[in-house]
Design an enzyme around this catalytic site. Structure first.
Site, PDB file in Angstrom:
ATOM      1  N   LYS A  42       5.315  26.347  90.377  1.00  0.00           N
ATOM      2  CA  LYS A  42       5.047  25.156  90.958  1.00  0.00           C
ATOM      3  C   LYS A  42       4.583  25.713  92.627  1.00  0.00           C
ATOM      4  O   LYS A  42       3.704  25.201  92.998  1.00  0.00           O
ATOM      5  CB  LYS A  42       6.580  24.718  91.238  1.00  0.00           C
ATOM      6  CG  LYS A  42       7.007  23.808  90.023  1.00  0.00           C
ATOM      7  CD  LYS A  42       8.147  23.254  90.036  1.00  0.00           C
ATOM      8  CE  LYS A  42       8.634  22.914  88.413  1.00  0.00           C
ATOM      9  NZ  LYS A  42       9.926  22.141  88.380  1.00  0.00           N
ATOM     10  N   GLN A  58      15.605  22.445  91.534  1.00  0.00           N
ATOM     11  CA  GLN A  58      15.342  22.889  90.082  1.00  0.00           C
ATOM     12  C   GLN A  58      16.681  22.702  89.037  1.00  0.00           C
ATOM     13  O   GLN A  58      17.745  23.289  89.753  1.00  0.00           O
ATOM     14  CB  GLN A  58      14.753  24.495  89.879  1.00  0.00           C
ATOM     15  CG  GLN A  58      14.451  24.941  88.558  1.00  0.00           C
ATOM     16  CD  GLN A  58      13.284  24.176  87.864  1.00  0.00           C
ATOM     17  OE1 GLN A  58      12.195  23.477  88.749  1.00  0.00           O
ATOM     18  NE2 GLN A  58      12.965  24.008  86.832  1.00  0.00           N
ATOM     19  N   ASP A  93      10.209  14.511  91.637  1.00  0.00           N
ATOM     20  CA  ASP A  93      10.552  14.659  90.124  1.00  0.00           C
ATOM     21  C   ASP A  93      10.877  13.679  89.380  1.00  0.00           C
ATOM     22  O   ASP A  93      10.782  13.380  88.176  1.00  0.00           O
ATOM     23  CB  ASP A  93      11.875  15.468  90.060  1.00  0.00           C
ATOM     24  CG  ASP A  93      11.524  17.145  89.789  1.00  0.00           C
ATOM     25  OD1 ASP A  93      10.603  17.369  88.917  1.00  0.00           O
ATOM     26  OD2 ASP A  93      12.515  17.823  90.271  1.00  0.00           O
TER      27      ASP A  93
HETATM   28  N1  GUN Z   1      14.481  21.607  84.769  1.00  0.00           N
HETATM   29  C1  GUN Z   1      13.584  21.553  83.574  1.00  0.00           C
HETATM   30  N2  GUN Z   1      12.651  20.874  84.068  1.00  0.00           N
HETATM   31  C2  GUN Z   1      12.674  20.428  85.310  1.00  0.00           C
HETATM   32  C3  GUN Z   1      11.838  19.403  86.124  1.00  0.00           C
HETATM   33  O1  GUN Z   1      10.779  19.026  85.873  1.00  0.00           O
HETATM   34  N3  GUN Z   1      12.307  19.494  87.423  1.00  0.00           N
HETATM   35  C4  GUN Z   1      13.477  20.230  87.960  1.00  0.00           C
HETATM   36  N4  GUN Z   1      13.700  19.789  89.283  1.00  0.00           N
HETATM   37  N5  GUN Z   1      14.065  20.703  87.033  1.00  0.00           N
HETATM   38  C5  GUN Z   1      13.890  20.881  85.987  1.00  0.00           C
END
Ligand code: GUN
Length: 293
Positions: free
Chosen positions: A52, A96, A119
């Site tokens: 990211k 995350q 998100d």
């Molecule tokens: N864990 C697995 N997929 C995601 C996601 O798209 N965003 C976040 N913040 N955590 C995750």
């Protein structure tokens, strides 16, 4: 059979975003800024967050990575979230998941300002999405919808079977595909661990979305000839022929299923890359105040 190429699409979309950022820069506007919070040493989370941050650099976004050890307290994490909520330079941020067991993911998600929730996990965004109002869409479903759109996959009146009812993929995916408009207007079946005769359900599908987290689960004889198959799984399995001793596979048995499909996403190189790209799209929307003024 045509591959739905997440690598190619995400490169195209990133080039579009980079051009937009350059445009903003030339006009002296605000550069989009994404922050990511990473707790602990989960190797998959580290890979995702690094990807990211790297993607932000590729398109010219500003990014901030906040890392804490797994023993961070819930109160400390809530304080970090409040700091990001109140930082006028941060357009959007993510925490995350998964988080260590002593921290409530629900509490953290609820603490995030929904206007910065790129998100799309906050119930305000989820509820707005469910009602077809402008909202930050969760990144994986948003990426899949963009993939269907850019490959002109027909969806109206199609029968879509979603495997898995998670809050971040299966459930939102089923809502988005059943919404009015394109891509959408599908008749959706949402399946899960209690579904009876899953292969029979999948055989009825024109579009299959597999998001259950079990490697190579969907078999060739489950899939109708000409179906569109979207594989959300990212699973590491042992493979003695690889130097690392492992390889990545999806929730679909690709070798069995691909010959039957009209379109299929590969793993890697499919949905995963679109997820990161969708997060960039949301961050640009946040910076431009497209969802919330
Ligand atoms: N864990 C697995 N997929 C995601 C996601 O798209 N965003 C976040 N913040 N955590 C995750």
């Amino acid at each position: 059979m045509q591959l739905l190429d997440g690598k190619l699409l995400s490169e195209n979309i990133k080039a579009e975003i980079a051009a937009e950022v350059e445009n903003i820069r030339q006009k002296g506007g605000k550069i989009p800024h994404l922050a990511a919070v990473l707790v602990g040493e989960n190797p998959a989370s580290q890979v995702y967050v690094n990807s990211k941050i790297k993607s932000c650099e590729q398109v010219g976004f500003k990014s901030t990575l906040i890392q804490r050890n797994a023993d961070v307290t819930e109160a400390e994490l809530l304080e970090i979230v409040q700091g990001l909520n109140n930082d006028p330079d941060v357009d959007g941020f993510i925490v995350q998941l998964p988080l260590p067991k002593h921290i409530s993911e629900e509490k953290i998600t609820l603490a995030i300002d929904h206007r910065k929730d790129v998100d799309g996990f906050h119930p305000v965004n989820f509820g707005r999405m469910a009602q077809g109002m402008p909202a930050f869409l969760p990144a994986t479903p948003f990426g899949i919808m963009e993939m269907l759109r850019r490959y002109n996959i027909e969806t109206a009146g199609k029968h879509c079977v979603v495997l898995g009812r998670s809050n971040i993929v299966g459930t939102p995916m089923s809502l988005l595909l059943s919404r009015k408009g394109y891509p959408g207007d599908c008749t959706v079946t949402l399946t899960h661990s209690r579904t009876r005769d899953l292969p029979a359900e999948v055989r009825r599908a024109d579009i299959v979305v597999a998001a259950i987290g079990i490697p190579q689960f969907v078999k060739g004889d489950w899939v109708k000839e000409g179906a569109v198959v979207v594989d959300v799984g990212i699973n590491r399995i042992p493979d003695a022929t690889k130097k690392s001793g492992t390889r990545l596979v999806g929730d679909v048995d690709f070798d069995e299923v691909a010959p039957k499909c009209s379109h299929i996403t590969p793993v890697p190189g499919g949905v995963g890359l679109m997820t990161v790209t969708a997060l960039l799209m949301n961050t640009l929307k946040a910076c431009r105040k497209e969802i919330y003024s």
